[in-house]
Enzyme design. Structure first.
Site, PDB file in Angstrom:
ATOM      1  N   ASP A  30      -6.506  -9.998  44.223  1.00 12.10           N
ATOM      2  CA  ASP A  30      -5.759 -11.176  43.793  1.00 12.10           C
ATOM      3  C   ASP A  30      -4.673 -11.492  44.827  1.00 12.10           C
ATOM      4  OD1 ASP A  30      -5.319 -12.619  40.746  1.00 12.10           O
ATOM      5  OD2 ASP A  30      -3.746 -12.877  42.252  1.00 12.10           O
ATOM      6  N   ILE A  31      -4.520 -12.761  45.131  1.00 14.82           N
ATOM      7  CA  ILE A  31      -3.565 -13.187  46.156  1.00 14.82           C
ATOM      8  C   ILE A  31      -2.113 -13.003  45.677  1.00 14.82           C
ATOM      9  CG2 ILE A  31      -3.332 -15.665  45.554  1.00 14.82           C
ATOM     10  CD1 ILE A  31      -3.946 -16.212  48.565  1.00 14.82           C
ATOM     11  N   ASN A  85      -8.448 -14.440  31.083  1.00 18.92           N
ATOM     12  CA  ASN A  85      -7.734 -15.602  30.550  1.00 18.92           C
ATOM     13  C   ASN A  85      -8.753 -16.709  30.303  1.00 18.92           C
ATOM     14  OD1 ASN A  85      -5.229 -14.300  30.823  1.00 18.92           O
ATOM     15  ND2 ASN A  85      -5.079 -14.916  32.959  1.00 18.92           N
ATOM     16  N   GLY A  91      -3.903 -19.222  29.343  1.00 18.34           N
ATOM     17  CA  GLY A  91      -3.314 -18.861  30.632  1.00 18.34           C
ATOM     18  C   GLY A  91      -4.254 -18.975  31.812  1.00 18.34           C
ATOM     19  N   GLN A  92      -5.446 -19.530  31.590  1.00 19.35           N
ATOM     20  CA  GLN A  92      -6.396 -19.654  32.702  1.00 19.35           C
ATOM     21  C   GLN A  92      -5.968 -20.771  33.656  1.00 19.35           C
ATOM     22  OE1 GLN A  92     -10.475 -20.323  31.472  1.00 19.35           O
ATOM     23  NE2 GLN A  92     -11.282 -19.971  33.525  1.00 19.35           N
ATOM     24  N   HIS A  98     -13.611 -15.212  35.621  1.00 21.27           N
ATOM     25  CA  HIS A  98     -13.224 -14.025  36.379  1.00 21.27           C
ATOM     26  C   HIS A  98     -12.563 -13.017  35.465  1.00 21.27           C
ATOM     27  CE1 HIS A  98      -9.933 -16.951  36.547  1.00 21.27           C
ATOM     28  NE2 HIS A  98      -9.102 -15.919  36.544  1.00 21.27           N
ATOM     29  N   HIS A 100      -9.804 -10.056  35.523  1.00 25.32           N
ATOM     30  CA  HIS A 100      -8.735  -9.368  36.248  1.00 25.32           C
ATOM     31  C   HIS A 100      -8.848  -7.875  35.979  1.00 25.32           C
ATOM     32  CE1 HIS A 100      -5.969 -12.914  36.966  1.00 25.32           C
ATOM     33  NE2 HIS A 100      -6.718 -13.413  35.995  1.00 25.32           N
TER      34      HIS A 100
END
Ligand code: AMP
Ligand code: ZN
Length: 111
Positions: A30-31, A85, A91-92, A98, A100
């Site tokens: 994750d960035i 999410n 919260g998506q 995907h 997390h």
């Protein structure tokens, strides 16, 4: 889905810190990590989110979940948290399914 950021990562148009790839799934860091280790498990197929999944995605969903402990272990995690999410109110922010996976450092707070 030409304007989908994760489709662009899948196709290599946008670079990522990839940690796993097979025919159906890609995993990258994750960035904006929220833990010392934080990566995303992403199907190569564009599916907007969990609410858009149907029986035809059952095997793919299983694949994603089975990869979580395997890749977490390879990243040195003995415990981790998974999060999917779903929808704006869930919260998506990226509307390409995907999972997390994150952990490391302090024990995560109870939710
Ligand atoms: P979500 O809120 O579940 O949709 O999470 C989207 C996640 O994607 C966030 O944690 C972002 O930090 C992450 N993200 C967005 N763009 C990128 C990117 N180019 N490379 C890696 N992670 C990204
Ligand atoms: Zn996509």
């Amino acid at each position: 889905m030409t304007d989908c950021i994760f489709c662009k990562i899948v196709s290599g148009v946008i670079p990522s810190k990839k940690l796993y790839e097979d025919n159906d799934v890609i995993a990258f860091h994750d960035i904006h990590p929220i833990a010392p280790v934080h990566f995303l498990l992403v199907p190569k197929l564009h599916v907007a989110g969990l609410s858009n999944c149907a029986l035809e995605h059952q095997a793919l969903l299983g694949r994603l979940l089975l990869l979580a402990p395997k890749l977490a272990g390879e990243q040195g995690l003995d415990g981790f948290r998974t999060m999917i999410n779903t929808g704006k109110s869930g919260g998506q922010e990226v509307f390409h399914l995907h999972v997390h996976v994150f952990g490391g450092g302090a024990v995560l707070p109870k939710v």
